[in-house]
Enzyme design. Sequence first.
Site, mmCIF file in Angstrom:
data_model
loop_
_atom_site.group_PDB
_atom_site.id
_atom_site.type_symbol
_atom_site.label_atom_id
_atom_site.label_comp_id
_atom_site.label_asym_id
_atom_site.label_seq_id
_atom_site.Cartn_x
_atom_site.Cartn_y
_atom_site.Cartn_z
ATOM 1 N N ASP A 24 0.870 -1.176 0.000
ATOM 2 C CA ASP A 24 0.000 0.000 0.000
ATOM 3 C C ASP A 24 0.907 1.226 0.000
ATOM 4 O O ASP A 24 1.670 1.460 0.950
ATOM 5 C CB ASP A 24 -0.917 -0.015 1.234
ATOM 6 C CG ASP A 24 -1.940 1.122 1.207
ATOM 7 O OD1 ASP A 24 -1.668 2.159 0.558
ATOM 8 O OD2 ASP A 24 -2.991 0.986 1.844
ATOM 9 N N TYR A 78 -5.611 11.154 -3.424
ATOM 10 C CA TYR A 78 -5.940 12.470 -2.832
ATOM 11 C C TYR A 78 -4.909 12.979 -1.835
ATOM 12 O O TYR A 78 -5.081 14.046 -1.275
ATOM 13 C CB TYR A 78 -7.341 12.450 -2.198
ATOM 14 C CG TYR A 78 -7.609 11.361 -1.179
ATOM 15 C CD1 TYR A 78 -7.148 11.466 0.122
ATOM 16 C CD2 TYR A 78 -8.361 10.237 -1.531
ATOM 17 C CE1 TYR A 78 -7.412 10.471 1.044
ATOM 18 C CE2 TYR A 78 -8.626 9.233 -0.609
ATOM 19 C CZ TYR A 78 -8.155 9.362 0.687
ATOM 20 O OH TYR A 78 -8.413 8.374 1.594
ATOM 21 N N LYS A 79 -3.841 12.215 -1.598
ATOM 22 C CA LYS A 79 -2.819 12.673 -0.652
ATOM 23 C C LYS A 79 -1.725 13.402 -1.436
ATOM 24 O O LYS A 79 -1.951 14.488 -1.945
ATOM 25 C CB LYS A 79 -2.300 11.490 0.154
ATOM 26 C CG LYS A 79 -3.381 10.957 1.110
ATOM 27 C CD LYS A 79 -3.038 9.648 1.756
ATOM 28 C CE LYS A 79 -4.199 9.200 2.656
ATOM 29 N NZ LYS A 79 -4.208 7.773 2.894
ATOM 30 N N ARG A 99 0.724 15.097 13.933
ATOM 31 C CA ARG A 99 1.399 14.673 12.710
ATOM 32 C C ARG A 99 1.545 15.859 11.753
ATOM 33 O O ARG A 99 0.595 16.610 11.545
ATOM 34 C CB ARG A 99 0.530 13.583 12.084
ATOM 35 C CG ARG A 99 1.139 12.830 10.954
ATOM 36 C CD ARG A 99 0.226 11.686 10.554
ATOM 37 N NE ARG A 99 -0.996 12.179 9.911
ATOM 38 C CZ ARG A 99 -1.692 11.480 9.005
ATOM 39 N NH1 ARG A 99 -1.314 10.273 8.661
ATOM 40 N NH2 ARG A 99 -2.779 11.985 8.462
#
Length: 404
Positions: A191, A216-217, A363
């Site tokens: 992944d 979308y990242k 994060r």
Amino acid sequence: MSALMDQARTLDAADPISGARELFDLPEGVVYLDGNSLGALPKATRKQLAQVVDAEWGRDLIRSWNTADWIGMPQRIGGKIAPLIGAHANEVIACDSVSVNLSKLIGAALAMRPGRTVVLSEPGNFPTDLYMVQGSSAEQRLAARDKIIEALDEDVALLMLTHVHYKTGEMFDMVALTKAAHDAGALVLWDLSHSGGAVPVDLNGAGADLAVGCGYKYLNGGPGAPAYAFVAKRHHEALQNPISGWMGHAAPFAFSDEYAPAPGVSRLLAGTPPVLAMAALECGVELMADIGMGPLVAKSRALSEFFRAAMSEHCPELVCVSPVDPAARGSQLSYRHEEAYALCQALIARGVIGDFRDPDILRFGFAPVYVRFEDGALAVEALAEILASGEWEREEFRQRAAVT
Ligand SMILES: *Cc1c(COP(=O)(O)O)cnc(C)c1O
């Protein structure tokens, strides 16, 4: 100006890809360190979506499947993603969500390893990856990172791992684990959701079998953008898609009663591609492919190292849980603090957008294509002020929204 800001501006001035930020529409006054959850909006996307809506859909209507090659979008966009992940153009296809692609590839892998029933992964993998195994006919086995190789036995059909861990940013050794899986007779599925567009990936160099990744990242494809899937060429013939829809048929417009898979990776398609979403994804992918992974990786490492050093100097009470070697982590840094949620909210109130991951992780993602060193300095300075003033203790910073 602070010494930190001074240093940041010097680094920005020397950054060979600093101009790429201009390709994005970023709001004034926002420090955006969450491109690892939702990439920013490329200016080209706004124009291209208007074109697709007005001319292709509005004027040309159904003819656009051919005239604008809507029908070829999954293969075309997959081909543009391929060089970012070390794949050949005909090994990658853009379609569905990561979750659905996982489900298809888990099913396909089980069929390619008859007699083996186990999918091996690690506890704490991204939830949907584990849920997709639990919803399949496979038996799930979980082994901690340092026990994975010894957990590979003759029952394992598939080793399924997330290359860069979403929470900590730790990166697996793709070459070593792929080899270990093959030595045990298993296939491997990577992944790449936190890897594609952020870190060097060489699927074919590692001999990987299967992969999925997120649109979308770091690829800036837009909220809920279609994902992608990779199947190594040597598996194309044997691959059976358990979601055997008409778009993956050899001749969808023959309207036959019998399913016959399309050649190659196209058989992974199920239904009709979401054209508007695909058009947005294509803009994000093209932008990244035009720059290429080399400069993006160099910038990502320099940026995160700058941030890590600034944090240890100015916010030493936050514990970095990401690997200290930039080549061993993704394009992110994660910090542990009991009050991570409230700190994150207090930062957002000051226009510094990072994110929180349960229970205690703050994060920060460094999308190298648009984040400046100056953004890193602004974020560290804001966090130092928040810690010093105690403003994070305000009640409003403790309310949890549906999406955290
Ligand atoms: C973001 C992400 C996903 C997203 O899955 P969707 O089905 O596209 O929502 C899956 N896996 C990992 C590791 C992720 O980081």
